[in-house]
Write an enzyme that holds these catalytic residues in place. Structure first.
Site, PDB file in Angstrom:
ATOM      1  N   SER A 185     -23.588 -65.543   9.405  1.00  0.00           N
ATOM      2  CA  SER A 185     -22.435 -65.038  10.146  1.00  0.00           C
ATOM      3  C   SER A 185     -21.310 -64.514   9.259  1.00  0.00           C
ATOM      4  O   SER A 185     -20.461 -63.761   9.724  1.00  0.00           O
ATOM      5  CB  SER A 185     -21.904 -66.109  11.092  1.00  0.00           C
ATOM      6  OG  SER A 185     -21.594 -67.275  10.382  1.00  0.00           O
ATOM      7  N   HIS A 213     -26.505 -64.336  15.907  1.00  0.00           N
ATOM      8  CA  HIS A 213     -26.162 -62.945  15.579  1.00  0.00           C
ATOM      9  C   HIS A 213     -27.394 -62.051  15.459  1.00  0.00           C
ATOM     10  O   HIS A 213     -27.310 -60.955  14.902  1.00  0.00           O
ATOM     11  CB  HIS A 213     -25.361 -62.894  14.273  1.00  0.00           C
ATOM     12  CG  HIS A 213     -24.069 -63.633  14.371  1.00  0.00           C
ATOM     13  ND1 HIS A 213     -22.931 -63.092  14.937  1.00  0.00           N
ATOM     14  CD2 HIS A 213     -23.747 -64.906  14.020  1.00  0.00           C
ATOM     15  CE1 HIS A 213     -21.962 -63.983  14.904  1.00  0.00           C
ATOM     16  NE2 HIS A 213     -22.428 -65.101  14.358  1.00  0.00           N
ATOM     17  N   LYS A 244     -22.329 -63.887  22.466  1.00  0.00           N
ATOM     18  CA  LYS A 244     -22.115 -62.782  21.520  1.00  0.00           C
ATOM     19  C   LYS A 244     -22.721 -61.508  22.114  1.00  0.00           C
ATOM     20  O   LYS A 244     -22.099 -60.915  22.983  1.00  0.00           O
ATOM     21  CB  LYS A 244     -22.667 -63.178  20.156  1.00  0.00           C
ATOM     22  CG  LYS A 244     -21.871 -64.383  19.619  1.00  0.00           C
ATOM     23  CD  LYS A 244     -22.262 -64.814  18.272  1.00  0.00           C
ATOM     24  CE  LYS A 244     -21.278 -65.805  17.681  1.00  0.00           C
ATOM     25  NZ  LYS A 244     -20.894 -66.951  18.483  1.00  0.00           N
TER      26      LYS A 244
HETATM   27  C1  LIG Z   1     -24.463 -68.786  13.646  1.00  0.00           C
HETATM   28  C2  LIG Z   1     -23.655 -69.361  14.780  1.00  0.00           C
HETATM   29  N1  LIG Z   1     -24.137 -70.420  15.449  1.00  0.00           N
HETATM   30  C3  LIG Z   1     -23.457 -70.979  16.459  1.00  0.00           C
HETATM   31  C4  LIG Z   1     -22.236 -70.488  16.858  1.00  0.00           C
HETATM   32  C5  LIG Z   1     -21.505 -71.147  17.991  1.00  0.00           C
HETATM   33  O1  LIG Z   1     -21.678 -70.399  19.155  1.00  0.00           O
HETATM   34  P1  LIG Z   1     -20.626 -70.431  20.363  1.00  0.00           P
HETATM   35  O2  LIG Z   1     -19.475 -69.575  19.953  1.00  0.00           O
HETATM   36  O3  LIG Z   1     -21.398 -69.866  21.502  1.00  0.00           O
HETATM   37  O4  LIG Z   1     -20.227 -71.838  20.574  1.00  0.00           O
HETATM   38  C6  LIG Z   1     -21.694 -69.391  16.206  1.00  0.00           C
HETATM   39  C7  LIG Z   1     -20.369 -68.867  16.607  1.00  0.00           C
HETATM   40  O5  LIG Z   1     -19.733 -68.086  16.019  1.00  0.00           O
HETATM   41  C8  LIG Z   1     -22.422 -68.800  15.129  1.00  0.00           C
HETATM   42  O6  LIG Z   1     -21.931 -67.760  14.454  1.00  0.00           O
END
Ligand SMILES: Cc1ncc(COP(=O)(O)O)c(C=O)c1O
Length: 396
Positions: A185, A213, A244
């Site tokens: 990310s 992502h 997302k």
């Molecule tokens: C790689 C990754 N996993 C999990 C999450 C958490 O997801 P959520 O925003 O739906 O709680 C994010 C959020 O940015 C993320 O980038």
């Protein structure tokens, strides 16, 4: 060393005030209306380069209609936890849709992606088990490890020798689970799944992949990392978010039906936390349908990523190993990063700085998110702004 809570609060307060005085506070900006490739902030139109709305589904008419119809039918909330009174037909339909999309037997959903990682790791791993994570895995994976009580070890980012070193010393653990982000990310690069899967099989470990992502981004039809690499059965537990590319809220785990049934009876967020509002489930179902029926969005996204990244690289910017819609613009020093952010924001680009300690020291950067709905002119305009700002600051 412990610090009095009041002192920590005061310290943060002073830091925020100073950043605001210097016009370098880029957080908590409120967007007027729906988030798209262009947004209005403080009455000013800006080009959006910070959103996760990768395929531009937030304002899709079919998806909005599905949400409105769900409100008409189910009202606004589920009024229960999933295990007891919070499961509706639309939750079941969402889980079947996700299972089909991911080519898995079954799926379970939770109220956020963050909670989904906590649920998976703390339910499936405990004392005596080993969780192996990439050094750049998302915070929710690290927090899940801490909550689980399992031993966790991290290997150097995407470094397969480092992963194998840990695996080859893991004989004493009962269960082993490797967890990686499909797309990292902060860096926008892709996990080396073919090699991870090979090593997992060699050392008798399971693999879980967080596709926050990569859904809608990786693979010719947006099905994610296995499609990207042309792999099948490389992943035991598919994790993803519904927040997302899928602009709703929630997270999912997909896999073997007995494993999913186990999660439905043992994971604490499924038992002790309210279920997704039906409208969120209906929105997500419609999003999966649109990803299947409008593959041109994925093609457009990949075209836009290439235009943006090639443009930045030809100016001399370092976009690290990114090949996806997350494009880091590496600066290094915090001061320069904030200056660049300020200059491009003044020129109308909405983008956020990513600073240490969220990323390793001296790798401060701006993180750009390219969208399928940016026009070629939007990208050219952004590139022009970056070229002028980087030139003035002597960064390129
Ligand atoms: C790689 C990754 N996993 C999990 C999450 C958490 O997801 P959520 O925003 O739906 O709680 C994010 C959020 O940015 C993320 O980038």
């Amino acid at each position: 060393m412990a610090v009095l809570l009041e002192d920590r609060i005061n310290e943060l307060q002073q830091r925020v005030e100073k950043m605001k005085e210097e016009k370098r506070y880029f957080y908590l900006k409120s967007i007027e209306g729906a988030s798209g490739p262009r947004v209005t902030i403080d009455g000013r139109e800006m080009l959006m380069f910070a959103s996760y709305n990768y395929l531009g589904l937030i304002t899709h008419p079919k998806i909005k209609k599905a949400a409105i119809d769900a409100i008409e039918k189910y009202g606004t909330g589920a009024a229960g936890v999933r295990l007891l009174a919070g499961t509706t037909k639309i939750h079941e339909k969402l889980e079947a849709t996700i299972a089909e999309f991911k080519g898995a037997e079954d799926a379970v959903t939770y109220s956020s992606g963050y909670v989904t990682n906590l649920a998976a790791i703390s339910t499936l791993c405990g004392r005596g088990d080993l969780v192996i994570i990439d050094k750049l895995d998302h915070a929710s994976i690290i927090d899940g490890c801490l909550l689980s009580g399992a031993t966790h070890r991290s290997y150097l980012h995407n470094n397969m020798e480092s992963l194998e070193r840990i695996l080859s010393n893991s004989g004493r653990y009962i269960n082993k689970l490797i967890i990686v982000d499909a797309v990292y990310s902060m860096d926008g690069d892709v996990s080396n799944l073919p090699e991870i899967s090979r090593l997992a099989k060699k050392y008798n470990s399971k693999v879980m992949v967080d596709e926050a992502h990569s859904i809608g981004v990786l693979g010719k039809t947006g099905h994610g990392i296995e499609e990207h690499f042309g792999l099948k059965d490389a992943v035991d537990i598919h994790m993803g978010t519904l927040s997302k590319t899928i602009p709703s809220i929630g997270g999912y785990l997909a896999g073997d039906k007995d494993l999913i049934n186990f999660l439905k009876h043992h994971s604490r967020p499924f038992i002790f936390s309210a279920s997704l509002p039906p409208v969120a489930a209906a929105t997500a179902i419609a999003c999966f349908e649109v990803i299947e029926s409008e593959p041109e969005r994925i093609i457009n996204l990949q075209k836009n990523v290439k235009q943006f990244k090639d443009g930045l690289n030809s100016m001399g910017y370092n976009t690290m190993n990114s090949t996806t819609s997350i494009v880091p613009i590496l600066v290094g020093e915090e001061e320069d990063t904030l200056k660049l952010c300020q200059m491009v924001n003044d020129e109308g680009i909405f983008i956020c700085p990513i600073l240490f300690p969220a990323i390793p020291k001296d790798t401060n950067r701006l993180r750009a998110h390219v969208l399928a709905t940016h026009t070629s002119e939007d990208i050219d305009k952004a590139l022009d702004i970056f070229e002028r700002a980087g030139g003035k600051l002597g960064l390129i």
